[in-house]
Design a protein around this motif. Sequence first.
Motif, PDB file in Angstrom:
ATOM      1  N   THR A  29     -42.963  30.091   9.930  1.00 46.47           N
ATOM      2  CA  THR A  29     -42.935  30.588  11.296  1.00 46.47           C
ATOM      3  C   THR A  29     -44.086  30.060  12.129  1.00 46.47           C
ATOM      4  OG1 THR A  29     -44.143  32.565  10.625  1.00 46.47           O
ATOM      5  CG2 THR A  29     -41.739  32.703  10.709  1.00 46.47           C
ATOM      6  N   SER A  30     -45.085  29.419  11.490  1.00 43.95           N
ATOM      7  CA  SER A  30     -46.195  28.896  12.272  1.00 43.95           C
ATOM      8  C   SER A  30     -46.297  27.380  12.205  1.00 43.95           C
ATOM      9  CB  SER A  30     -47.501  29.515  11.767  1.00 43.95           C
ATOM     10  OG  SER A  30     -47.782  29.051  10.475  1.00 43.95           O
ATOM     11  N   VAL A  31     -45.275  26.744  11.668  1.00 42.92           N
ATOM     12  CA  VAL A  31     -45.331  25.300  11.526  1.00 42.92           C
ATOM     13  C   VAL A  31     -44.607  24.639  12.694  1.00 42.92           C
ATOM     14  CG1 VAL A  31     -44.678  23.353  10.076  1.00 42.92           C
ATOM     15  CG2 VAL A  31     -45.420  25.479   9.035  1.00 42.92           C
ATOM     16  N   ALA A  32     -45.251  23.670  13.324  1.00 43.81           N
ATOM     17  CA  ALA A  32     -44.650  23.023  14.494  1.00 43.81           C
ATOM     18  C   ALA A  32     -43.398  22.251  14.114  1.00 43.81           C
ATOM     19  CB  ALA A  32     -45.676  22.078  15.129  1.00 43.81           C
ATOM     20  N   GLN A  33     -42.394  22.339  14.967  1.00 53.01           N
ATOM     21  CA  GLN A  33     -41.161  21.583  14.769  1.00 53.01           C
ATOM     22  C   GLN A  33     -40.941  20.790  16.055  1.00 53.01           C
ATOM     23  OE1 GLN A  33     -39.013  22.520  12.025  1.00 53.01           O
ATOM     24  NE2 GLN A  33     -40.214  24.231  11.320  1.00 53.01           N
ATOM     25  N   GLU A  34     -40.786  19.499  15.962  1.00 54.44           N
ATOM     26  CA  GLU A  34     -40.627  18.704  17.167  1.00 54.44           C
ATOM     27  C   GLU A  34     -39.484  17.721  17.013  1.00 54.44           C
ATOM     28  OE1 GLU A  34     -44.135  17.018  18.858  1.00 54.44           O
ATOM     29  OE2 GLU A  34     -45.447  18.403  17.791  1.00 54.44           O
ATOM     30  N   ILE A  35     -38.763  17.500  18.121  1.00 58.63           N
ATOM     31  CA  ILE A  35     -37.789  16.423  18.170  1.00 58.63           C
ATOM     32  C   ILE A  35     -38.540  15.138  18.481  1.00 58.63           C
ATOM     33  CG2 ILE A  35     -35.748  15.527  19.358  1.00 58.63           C
ATOM     34  CD1 ILE A  35     -35.137  17.968  17.762  1.00 58.63           C
ATOM     35  N   ILE A  36     -38.233  14.101  17.760  1.00 55.70           N
ATOM     36  CA  ILE A  36     -39.016  12.876  17.893  1.00 55.70           C
ATOM     37  C   ILE A  36     -38.762  12.194  19.230  1.00 55.70           C
ATOM     38  CG2 ILE A  36     -37.293  11.398  16.769  1.00 55.70           C
ATOM     39  CD1 ILE A  36     -39.649   9.865  15.562  1.00 55.70           C
ATOM     40  N   ASP A  37     -39.838  11.719  19.811  1.00 52.04           N
ATOM     41  CA  ASP A  37     -39.790  10.905  21.012  1.00 52.04           C
ATOM     42  C   ASP A  37     -40.162   9.487  20.589  1.00 52.04           C
ATOM     43  OD1 ASP A  37     -40.157   9.589  23.366  1.00 52.04           O
ATOM     44  OD2 ASP A  37     -41.471  11.100  24.276  1.00 52.04           O
ATOM     45  N   VAL A  59     -48.683  11.394  12.636  1.00 56.50           N
ATOM     46  CA  VAL A  59     -47.317  11.630  12.196  1.00 56.50           C
ATOM     47  C   VAL A  59     -47.241  11.348  10.699  1.00 56.50           C
ATOM     48  CG1 VAL A  59     -44.919  10.885  12.399  1.00 56.50           C
ATOM     49  CG2 VAL A  59     -46.346  11.069  14.446  1.00 56.50           C
ATOM     50  N   ALA A  60     -46.918  12.364   9.924  1.00 55.54           N
ATOM     51  CA  ALA A  60     -46.815  12.194   8.475  1.00 55.54           C
ATOM     52  C   ALA A  60     -45.464  11.625   8.086  1.00 55.54           C
ATOM     53  CB  ALA A  60     -47.033  13.538   7.772  1.00 55.54           C
ATOM     54  N   ALA A  61     -44.421  11.959   8.862  1.00 57.23           N
ATOM     55  CA  ALA A  61     -43.084  11.471   8.523  1.00 57.23           C
ATOM     56  C   ALA A  61     -42.158  11.621   9.716  1.00 57.23           C
ATOM     57  CB  ALA A  61     -42.514  12.237   7.331  1.00 57.23           C
ATOM     58  N   VAL A  62     -41.115  10.805   9.685  1.00 55.15           N
ATOM     59  CA  VAL A  62     -39.998  10.935  10.612  1.00 55.15           C
ATOM     60  C   VAL A  62     -38.747  11.130   9.770  1.00 55.15           C
ATOM     61  CG1 VAL A  62     -38.632   9.821  12.409  1.00 55.15           C
ATOM     62  CG2 VAL A  62     -41.102   9.417  12.285  1.00 55.15           C
ATOM     63  N   VAL A  63     -37.987  12.170  10.091  1.00 57.14           N
ATOM     64  CA  VAL A  63     -36.728  12.436   9.384  1.00 57.14           C
ATOM     65  C   VAL A  63     -35.643  12.614  10.428  1.00 57.14           C
ATOM     66  CG1 VAL A  63     -35.489  13.920   7.763  1.00 57.14           C
ATOM     67  CG2 VAL A  63     -37.957  13.578   7.504  1.00 57.14           C
ATOM     68  N   GLY A  64     -34.821  11.592  10.609  1.00 58.59           N
ATOM     69  CA  GLY A  64     -33.785  11.667  11.629  1.00 58.59           C
ATOM     70  C   GLY A  64     -34.403  11.863  12.995  1.00 58.59           C
ATOM     71  N   ASP A  65     -34.035  12.969  13.655  1.00 57.97           N
ATOM     72  CA  ASP A  65     -34.536  13.265  14.993  1.00 57.97           C
ATOM     73  C   ASP A  65     -35.822  14.080  14.987  1.00 57.97           C
ATOM     74  OD1 ASP A  65     -32.436  11.955  16.227  1.00 57.97           O
ATOM     75  OD2 ASP A  65     -31.164  13.734  16.250  1.00 57.97           O
ATOM     76  N   ALA A 106     -32.085  20.439   9.131  1.00 57.96           N
ATOM     77  CA  ALA A 106     -31.962  20.700  10.564  1.00 57.96           C
ATOM     78  C   ALA A 106     -31.320  19.515  11.281  1.00 57.96           C
ATOM     79  CB  ALA A 106     -33.336  21.012  11.154  1.00 57.96           C
ATOM     80  N   HIS A 107     -31.724  18.305  10.917  1.00 58.86           N
ATOM     81  CA  HIS A 107     -31.160  17.104  11.540  1.00 58.86           C
ATOM     82  C   HIS A 107     -29.653  17.041  11.328  1.00 58.86           C
ATOM     83  CE1 HIS A 107     -30.608  12.916  12.728  1.00 58.86           C
ATOM     84  NE2 HIS A 107     -30.021  12.703  11.560  1.00 58.86           N
ATOM     85  N   HIS A 108     -29.203  17.276  10.111  1.00 58.18           N
ATOM     86  CA  HIS A 108     -27.769  17.142   9.836  1.00 58.18           C
ATOM     87  C   HIS A 108     -26.978  18.362  10.305  1.00 58.18           C
ATOM     88  CE1 HIS A 108     -27.456  13.260   7.918  1.00 58.18           C
ATOM     89  NE2 HIS A 108     -28.659  13.493   7.393  1.00 58.18           N
ATOM     90  N   ALA A 109     -27.651  19.489  10.490  1.00 58.80           N
ATOM     91  CA  ALA A 109     -26.969  20.630  11.115  1.00 58.80           C
ATOM     92  C   ALA A 109     -26.557  20.262  12.535  1.00 58.80           C
ATOM     93  CB  ALA A 109     -27.888  21.848  11.123  1.00 58.80           C
ATOM     94  N   ILE A 110     -27.449  19.548  13.241  1.00 56.58           N
ATOM     95  CA  ILE A 110     -27.116  19.091  14.593  1.00 56.58           C
ATOM     96  C   ILE A 110     -26.001  18.051  14.548  1.00 56.58           C
ATOM     97  CG2 ILE A 110     -28.010  17.881  16.615  1.00 56.58           C
ATOM     98  CD1 ILE A 110     -30.737  19.157  16.008  1.00 56.58           C
ATOM     99  N   GLN A 111     -26.078  17.120  13.592  1.00 50.50           N
ATOM    100  CA  GLN A 111     -25.038  16.104  13.459  1.00 50.50           C
ATOM    101  C   GLN A 111     -23.675  16.733  13.170  1.00 50.50           C
ATOM    102  OE1 GLN A 111     -26.160  12.968  14.229  1.00 50.50           O
ATOM    103  NE2 GLN A 111     -28.044  14.167  14.481  1.00 50.50           N
ATOM    104  N   ASP A 112     -23.682  17.837  12.404  1.00 57.93           N
ATOM    105  CA  ASP A 112     -22.427  18.513  12.048  1.00 57.93           C
ATOM    106  C   ASP A 112     -22.019  19.555  13.066  1.00 57.93           C
ATOM    107  OD1 ASP A 112     -22.596  16.975   9.809  1.00 57.93           O
ATOM    108  OD2 ASP A 112     -22.750  18.613   8.373  1.00 57.93           O
TER     109      ASP A 112
END
Length: 481
Positions: A29-37, A59-65, A106-112
Amino acid sequence: MPLTTNNLKFTIKPKALYVLTFLFAVASTSVAQEIIDETKPEVSKDTVTDSGATKIDGVAAVVGDYIVLDSDIDKTMLQLKDQGASMANFDRCQLFGKLLEDKLYAHHAIQDSIDVNDAEIRSRVDQQINQFLQQTNGSMEELLEFYRKDDEVSFREEMFEINKSNMLATEMKKKIIDEVEVTPEEVRQFFNKIPKEERPTFGTELKVAQIVIEPKVSDEEVQRVIDRLNEFKQQVEEEGKSFTSRAVLYTEDGGSKKTGGLYTLDRSKPRMVKEFREVAFSLQEGQISEPFKTDYGYHIIYLEKIRGQEYDVRHILLMPKVSEKEIEEAKKELEKVRELIVSGDMTFAEAAKEFSDEKETKFQGGQLINPQTQDYNFELTKMDPELYGQIQELENNEISPVITDQDRTGAIKFKLVTVTDRTDEHVADYARDYLKIKELALNEKRLKAIEDWQEEKIDETYIKISSAYRNCDFKSNWLKK
């Protein structure tokens, strides 16, 4: 159910991973979640380490969006430490791997095209912020300073995105395993492939029955509550008063009081008790129901908006009050029931059927159903502490004294409990423990389904891991080697 076998490799992941999964669900609940720009540089902002030193947040990683920042891992570790978790059970790479998994879901939930309810998310954010404020004595300024946020709006926006991402991940995982089932033959094969010396040991189990008597509310008190709800209905319909204001002032539903009694119902996802849903879905926009009863008390519902399958409703709940006289009468009645059972005039099961006010158990001889396993067995080491305290001194078929208890609304009730059967700790037996073995087999099949899904989606998803984490020994193939 705890397993005291040393190596049940067919079904159980290492204990540390289970602890990690549980604690991470809280910490996230305290971890930042961001859509990649795509235009965002690798270095984004400063963060503070445990030692107090400032370092550049990369940036430690990029996973999809989605992206994972170094600070996301730091925040997760700090949250776990604040909750008393031992960091010896898992390391930074494991936390990072869990973050990667959640972003993949989360990325594939959006894709689906998996949808989550924005109103429900906002309600959850309100509840979380209220909980946080309890830690700062109600000071929003202290809360914003702790989370290094400039204002409440930006804090709420980040909390919204965090919760939305978490809910998307949860719904995606649910979709993966929802249709996984095991046949009796698969259960048999699962059990037979476990070497005898490695079969699980199930702890002592009990079957528990109870008789519940609730103080009866007088007809006059029920009518008083109904008249009050009708008064609110009239004030809104005929005098133009605000339903929301009436809910804030008068509803006894603590979960929705601050939001003016607001709930969002979805026809495809049952929520709230049956009677509540039936009334809500029968209304037209702008209509207020007649007073009606549920196990929680008496309600009126105002249907504010229909959005496809979603219904935004507000309600006012009032709970009739019982008098001291009615409470004392209920206790005396149960004491008489106990005398009938102890004297042998009635069996416990017969008395439950005739006298108990608990609809869920009275026609099963008062037998409680374990909500985790959906059978009558309760493992001693995993029993609800309150129930354990009520039965721990009882021998088989011994009847407890009258116990004063409370229902889910906080109303007083009285009960008798008894242990109807006790099974000592034993090595798993296929016939005797079929339901538990079936659950283990199902869990193994679900884990395999998730692993297969991850393998497939990692392969087809754009993933970039920072060089700082390329030496991690990931369980999944995040590095695509």
